[in-house]
Design a protein around this motif. Structure first.
Motif, PDB file in Angstrom:
ATOM      1  N   SER A 124      11.361  66.827  -7.832  1.00 30.90           N
ATOM      2  CA  SER A 124      11.020  66.029  -9.328  1.00 30.90           C
ATOM      3  C   SER A 124      12.284  65.912 -10.491  1.00 30.90           C
ATOM      4  O   SER A 124      12.495  65.587 -11.859  1.00 30.90           O
ATOM      5  CB  SER A 124       9.892  65.534  -9.473  1.00 30.90           C
ATOM      6  OG  SER A 124       9.447  66.710 -10.711  1.00 30.90           O
ATOM      7  N   GLY A 125      12.310  67.480 -10.695  1.00 31.13           N
ATOM      8  CA  GLY A 125      12.427  68.151 -11.716  1.00 31.13           C
ATOM      9  C   GLY A 125      11.742  69.070 -13.019  1.00 31.13           C
ATOM     10  O   GLY A 125      12.455  68.566 -13.968  1.00 31.13           O
ATOM     11  N   SER A 126      11.080  68.718 -12.089  1.00 31.10           N
ATOM     12  CA  SER A 126       9.575  68.598 -12.949  1.00 31.10           C
ATOM     13  C   SER A 126       9.734  70.086 -13.929  1.00 31.10           C
ATOM     14  O   SER A 126       9.554  70.925 -13.478  1.00 31.10           O
ATOM     15  CB  SER A 126       7.936  68.610 -12.531  1.00 31.10           C
ATOM     16  OG  SER A 126       7.084  69.320 -13.302  1.00 31.10           O
ATOM     17  N   SER A 127       9.406  70.268 -15.465  1.00 38.62           N
ATOM     18  CA  SER A 127       9.051  71.664 -15.701  1.00 38.62           C
ATOM     19  C   SER A 127       8.003  72.044 -15.944  1.00 38.62           C
ATOM     20  O   SER A 127       7.766  72.695 -16.949  1.00 38.62           O
ATOM     21  CB  SER A 127       9.983  71.116 -17.930  1.00 38.62           C
ATOM     22  OG  SER A 127      10.970  71.034 -17.762  1.00 38.62           O
ATOM     23  N   ALA A 128       6.516  71.644 -14.903  1.00 30.22           N
ATOM     24  CA  ALA A 128       5.567  71.681 -15.130  1.00 30.22           C
ATOM     25  C   ALA A 128       5.212  72.426 -14.167  1.00 30.22           C
ATOM     26  O   ALA A 128       3.944  73.095 -14.124  1.00 30.22           O
ATOM     27  CB  ALA A 128       4.814  70.883 -15.677  1.00 30.22           C
ATOM     28  N   LEU A 129       5.848  72.811 -13.679  1.00 30.10           N
ATOM     29  CA  LEU A 129       6.053  73.319 -11.694  1.00 30.10           C
ATOM     30  C   LEU A 129       4.983  74.542 -11.701  1.00 30.10           C
ATOM     31  O   LEU A 129       4.615  75.355 -11.280  1.00 30.10           O
ATOM     32  CB  LEU A 129       6.899  73.192 -11.244  1.00 30.10           C
ATOM     33  CG  LEU A 129       7.504  72.252  -9.941  1.00 30.10           C
ATOM     34  CD1 LEU A 129       8.885  72.299  -9.777  1.00 30.10           C
ATOM     35  CD2 LEU A 129       6.605  71.631  -9.722  1.00 30.10           C
ATOM     36  N   SER A 130       5.261  75.307 -13.434  1.00 33.74           N
ATOM     37  CA  SER A 130       5.654  76.985 -13.557  1.00 33.74           C
ATOM     38  C   SER A 130       4.263  76.507 -13.821  1.00 33.74           C
ATOM     39  O   SER A 130       3.034  77.993 -13.693  1.00 33.74           O
ATOM     40  CB  SER A 130       6.069  77.366 -14.590  1.00 33.74           C
ATOM     41  OG  SER A 130       6.348  77.143 -15.776  1.00 33.74           O
ATOM     42  N   ALA A 131       3.185  75.657 -14.802  1.00 34.96           N
ATOM     43  CA  ALA A 131       2.206  75.431 -15.085  1.00 34.96           C
ATOM     44  C   ALA A 131       1.180  75.441 -13.823  1.00 34.96           C
ATOM     45  O   ALA A 131       0.016  75.958 -14.051  1.00 34.96           O
ATOM     46  CB  ALA A 131       1.837  74.848 -15.971  1.00 34.96           C
ATOM     47  N   PRO A 180      -9.919  71.404 -17.199  1.00 41.21           N
ATOM     48  CA  PRO A 180      -9.071  70.251 -18.327  1.00 41.21           C
ATOM     49  C   PRO A 180      -7.449  70.600 -19.313  1.00 41.21           C
ATOM     50  O   PRO A 180      -7.472  69.521 -19.512  1.00 41.21           O
ATOM     51  CB  PRO A 180     -10.634  70.502 -19.220  1.00 41.21           C
ATOM     52  CG  PRO A 180     -11.269  70.429 -18.288  1.00 41.21           C
ATOM     53  CD  PRO A 180     -10.773  71.473 -17.152  1.00 41.21           C
ATOM     54  N   PHE A 181      -7.290  72.293 -19.241  1.00 44.33           N
ATOM     55  CA  PHE A 181      -6.715  72.213 -19.764  1.00 44.33           C
ATOM     56  C   PHE A 181      -5.098  71.829 -19.191  1.00 44.33           C
ATOM     57  O   PHE A 181      -3.918  71.559 -19.991  1.00 44.33           O
ATOM     58  CB  PHE A 181      -6.543  73.496 -20.171  1.00 44.33           C
ATOM     59  CG  PHE A 181      -7.893  73.963 -22.290  1.00 44.33           C
ATOM     60  CD1 PHE A 181      -7.356  73.714 -23.277  1.00 44.33           C
ATOM     61  CD2 PHE A 181      -8.555  74.449 -21.238  1.00 44.33           C
ATOM     62  CE1 PHE A 181      -8.589  73.957 -23.769  1.00 44.33           C
ATOM     63  CE2 PHE A 181      -9.491  74.668 -22.428  1.00 44.33           C
ATOM     64  CZ  PHE A 181      -9.150  74.604 -23.836  1.00 44.33           C
ATOM     65  N   TYR A 182      -5.366  72.283 -18.021  1.00 48.91           N
ATOM     66  CA  TYR A 182      -4.345  71.403 -17.068  1.00 48.91           C
ATOM     67  C   TYR A 182      -3.900  69.986 -17.412  1.00 48.91           C
ATOM     68  O   TYR A 182      -2.571  69.526 -17.027  1.00 48.91           O
ATOM     69  CB  TYR A 182      -4.038  72.384 -16.266  1.00 48.91           C
ATOM     70  CG  TYR A 182      -3.910  73.511 -15.625  1.00 48.91           C
ATOM     71  CD1 TYR A 182      -3.255  74.434 -15.452  1.00 48.91           C
ATOM     72  CD2 TYR A 182      -5.317  74.352 -16.304  1.00 48.91           C
ATOM     73  CE1 TYR A 182      -3.227  75.362 -15.972  1.00 48.91           C
ATOM     74  CE2 TYR A 182      -5.298  76.049 -16.501  1.00 48.91           C
ATOM     75  CZ  TYR A 182      -3.483  76.067 -15.386  1.00 48.91           C
ATOM     76  OH  TYR A 182      -4.068  77.710 -15.778  1.00 48.91           O
ATOM     77  N   GLY A 189      -3.684  76.060 -25.037  1.00 56.03           N
ATOM     78  CA  GLY A 189      -5.402  76.237 -24.949  1.00 56.03           C
ATOM     79  C   GLY A 189      -5.656  77.202 -24.819  1.00 56.03           C
ATOM     80  O   GLY A 189      -7.588  77.756 -25.073  1.00 56.03           O
ATOM     81  N   THR A 190      -5.475  78.095 -23.769  1.00 50.21           N
ATOM     82  CA  THR A 190      -6.041  78.641 -23.053  1.00 50.21           C
ATOM     83  C   THR A 190      -5.282  80.001 -22.292  1.00 50.21           C
ATOM     84  O   THR A 190      -3.871  79.864 -22.314  1.00 50.21           O
ATOM     85  CB  THR A 190      -7.308  78.079 -21.327  1.00 50.21           C
ATOM     86  OG1 THR A 190      -7.494  78.925 -20.461  1.00 50.21           O
ATOM     87  CG2 THR A 190      -5.680  77.250 -20.833  1.00 50.21           C
ATOM     88  N   PRO A 191      -5.933  80.885 -21.880  1.00 49.37           N
ATOM     89  CA  PRO A 191      -4.338  81.872 -21.257  1.00 49.37           C
ATOM     90  C   PRO A 191      -3.977  82.262 -19.904  1.00 49.37           C
ATOM     91  O   PRO A 191      -2.685  82.186 -19.829  1.00 49.37           O
ATOM     92  CB  PRO A 191      -5.734  83.255 -21.429  1.00 49.37           C
ATOM     93  CG  PRO A 191      -7.278  83.171 -21.362  1.00 49.37           C
ATOM     94  CD  PRO A 191      -6.402  81.804 -21.397  1.00 49.37           C
ATOM     95  N   ASP A 192      -4.993  81.316 -19.439  1.00 49.55           N
ATOM     96  CA  ASP A 192      -4.160  80.596 -17.862  1.00 49.55           C
ATOM     97  C   ASP A 192      -3.083  80.401 -17.649  1.00 49.55           C
ATOM     98  O   ASP A 192      -2.375  81.199 -16.409  1.00 49.55           O
ATOM     99  CB  ASP A 192      -5.141  79.583 -17.648  1.00 49.55           C
ATOM    100  CG  ASP A 192      -6.550  79.957 -17.268  1.00 49.55           C
ATOM    101  OD1 ASP A 192      -7.954  80.468 -18.527  1.00 49.55           O
ATOM    102  OD2 ASP A 192      -7.210  79.467 -16.650  1.00 49.55           O
ATOM    103  N   ILE A 193      -2.084  79.471 -18.461  1.00 54.80           N
ATOM    104  CA  ILE A 193      -1.175  79.530 -18.185  1.00 54.80           C
ATOM    105  C   ILE A 193       0.105  80.847 -18.551  1.00 54.80           C
ATOM    106  O   ILE A 193       0.677  81.642 -17.097  1.00 54.80           O
ATOM    107  CB  ILE A 193      -0.497  78.792 -18.370  1.00 54.80           C
ATOM    108  CG1 ILE A 193      -0.697  77.010 -18.069  1.00 54.80           C
ATOM    109  CG2 ILE A 193       1.207  78.701 -18.351  1.00 54.80           C
ATOM    110  CD1 ILE A 193      -0.669  75.732 -18.815  1.00 54.80           C
ATOM    111  N   PHE A 194       0.188  82.017 -19.199  1.00 54.97           N
ATOM    112  CA  PHE A 194       0.334  83.290 -19.679  1.00 54.97           C
ATOM    113  C   PHE A 194      -0.413  83.897 -18.076  1.00 54.97           C
ATOM    114  O   PHE A 194       0.470  84.879 -17.717  1.00 54.97           O
ATOM    115  CB  PHE A 194      -0.088  83.580 -20.584  1.00 54.97           C
ATOM    116  CG  PHE A 194      -0.005  83.065 -21.965  1.00 54.97           C
ATOM    117  CD1 PHE A 194       1.300  81.684 -21.836  1.00 54.97           C
ATOM    118  CD2 PHE A 194      -1.094  82.166 -22.901  1.00 54.97           C
ATOM    119  CE1 PHE A 194       1.372  81.102 -23.257  1.00 54.97           C
ATOM    120  CE2 PHE A 194      -0.677  81.924 -24.049  1.00 54.97           C
ATOM    121  CZ  PHE A 194       0.381  81.073 -23.904  1.00 54.97           C
TER     122      PHE A 194
END
Length: 545
Positions: free
Chosen positions: A157-164, A194-196, A449-454
């Protein structure tokens, strides 16, 4: 231990996980506002609202046009692929999320009314708000929500959210339960999910199920404003949405102009042609002491991350990595470069604003003698030469010079290679990105809002933003423990172990966490924004002369 007298009414609103948080509050380890933010994470949104979160605001006069200056969008504005602050600012006039991560009040219901997890936090179920319509008049249903998230996790899809979402939510994980209920079956347990689905993943705007990628054609969302006109690279305007599901916007219109440089924005603001512009340290100096303008700020987890390639000399030795980190005078950077608008970092993504961070982990400070000792022990007593590659953006070039000067004190000779921002990030894929391929580099990371993605994207062995090429099975195991933790005590225990391991290994240097600011005319009130570039203008009113 702090004695609280208002505990009993808080107990038994939910299960044991909530009661552990109440115990933390009773013990003085958690502020009341953070307790209420935690209530929203668990889906106790009604209780949070009853305590003043997301409550009624003071009445303000309706009408008028809010005039906004933003930078240039880097490409066509599309919620699925957006990454730049200007596009996020535009989208936030018309698009909405299941949940808003409000910088003051935490997770606030938007298109979702409530949410809850199963016992293992591997399935989350969301109840949707009834009666919501897209701007084209069609009702929002669970089908639209499922399609929105399936689109975001689809590699095609070209999604920029794939990394998250990598390792969190895969294609097929979003499922329709009924017209007003959506369930998410996760790749593994995650107590912060929920942050995701909140504004923290800025791509997670709810779009129609049949969305075809033509967002600029009509900007079809659910938000408080809808499109009036759009001229690429020039301007956009939006008008109040009379069919909005919530409280109607106060302003009649929002006008946005795109600028090629920040100085032009400042001149337009000073000339009375704009009401709101983004802020930088240099622009803040230009308005200091001027009563015609206000600087609005929120504390954030935003940071400029220095990566050290753990798989390339000289940084294959963790003693060398620690030595470079010990040359940095973090307090001086915060006070000087950032004018006090930041807090000191400790080389992990756990910003002080995260309740799960373990504050007992010792803070790293400048220690040139220890840096030299470590270099000698690693076999490079006279230091070494290395190139620091980074982007020409924000305060990063100045930060790079400071790092260069601090490193000299330990005999480390850093050469600077500062590239245009687009060239630095390249394709943002390994093998074709100076950011991900450089031996030593700096990248800017926006607020979450949460460190998870980092923790997942920048440090996990398989992380898509793992510029340090950090491959540590012990870290990956601790990250899994953190993701599974269901209460704050368990999260903090896992976080402390992660923080300690990262200080020992030092794949990253995170010297500070910045505030996020906007410069606003004193003639307007009610400008709100998130630290991830959303610009919320529905409550703006104008000060009467």
């Amino acid at each position: 231990m702090t004695k609280r007298n208002d505990i009993d009414p808080l107990r038994n609103l939910s299960g044991d996980i909530w009661n552990v948080a109440v115990d933390e509050y009773q013990g003085g380890f958690l502020k009341r506002r953070d307790l209420l933010k935690y209530a929203a994470l668990l889906g106790l949104t009604g209780f949070a609202a009853s305590q003043g979160l997301g409550g009624a605001r003071a009445a303000a006069a309706a009408g008028g046009t809010v005039r906004v200056g933003l930078g240039q969008p880097t490409k066509a504005i599309d919620p699925v692929s957006v990454t730049d602050p200007a596009s996020i600012g535009v989208i936030s006039q018309v698009g909405e999320y299941l949940i808003l991560d409000d910088p003051k009040d935490g997770l606030q219901p938007k298109l979702a009314l409530s949410w809850e997890a199963n016992e293992t936090a591997s399935r989350w179920t969301f109840k949707l708000r009834p009666g919501v319509k897209f701007h084209d008049g069609r009702a929002v249903t669970a089908k639209d929500v499922v399609a929105s998230f399936e689109r975001l996790v689809d590699p095609a899809s070209g999604s920029s959210a794939l990394s998250a979402y990598k390792g969190i939510l895969s294609k097929g994980g979003a499922k329709l339960v009924d017209d007003e209920t959506v369930a998410f079956d996760l790749d593994g347990p995650n107590s912060n999910f929920p942050f995701y689905v909140s504004s923290d993943v800025y791509n997670a705007v709810i779009l129609p199920a049949d969305y075809a990628g033509d967002f600029e054609k009509n900007f079809n969302g659910t938000g408080p404003f809808k499109l009036e006109s759009f001229r690429p690279k020039q301007a956009a305007s939006f008008v109040r949405n009379p069919d909005y599901w919530g409280e109607k916007a106060l302003p009649d219109r929002v006008e946005i102009k795109f600028f090629d440089d920040e100085q032009a924005q400042m001149l337009a603001l000073q000339a009375g042609q704009l009401d709101v512009i983004p802020s930088t340290t240099r622009l803040e100096l230009a308005i200091e002491g001027n009563p015609n303008f206000k600087l609005l700020s929120v504390q954030a987890s935003s940071h400029d991350e220095v990566h050290l390639r753990t798989d390339q000399a000289p940084f294959t030795d963790k003693r060398v990595r620690r030595a470079l980190a010990l040359t940095l005078d973090r307090e001086a950077v915060v006070k000087g470069l950032l004018k006090g608008r930041a807090v000191v970092g400790n080389d992990t993504p756990f910003a002080p604003i995260f309740p799960s961070a373990d504050p007992s982990v010792p803070q790293r400070k400048q220690d040139i003698a220890e840096a030299k000792r470590l270099l000698g022990e690693a076999g490079v007593p006279n230091g070494f030469e290395v190139t620091l590659t980074t982007e020409r953006a924000y305060d990063i070039p100045d930060y790079a010079v400071l790092i260069q000067n601090f490193a000299k004190k330990a005999g480390i000779d850093i050469k600077l290679n500062v590239l245009p921002q687009d060239a630095y990030y390249g394709s943002a894929k390994f093998g074709s990105s100076p950011w991900l391929d450089s031996n030593l580099g700096i990248a800017d990371f926006g607020h979450r809002g949460t460190p998870d993605i980092f923790l997942n994207a920048t440090l996990k062995s398989s992380g898509t933003w793992n510029a340090a090429h950090f491959n540590n099975p012990a870290y990956d195991a601790l990250l899994l423990d953190y993701s599974k933790a269901r209460d704050l005590q368990a999260q903090r225990l896992a976080a402390g172990k992660i923080q300690t391991l990262l200080l020992d290994e030092t794949p990253l240097i995170i010297g500070y966490f910045s505030q996020y600011s906007r410069i606003v005319s004193s003639k307007v009130e009610g400008v709100r924004f998130t630290a991830i570039s959303h610009l919320l203008l529905d409550r703006v009113s104008f000060v009467q002369a």
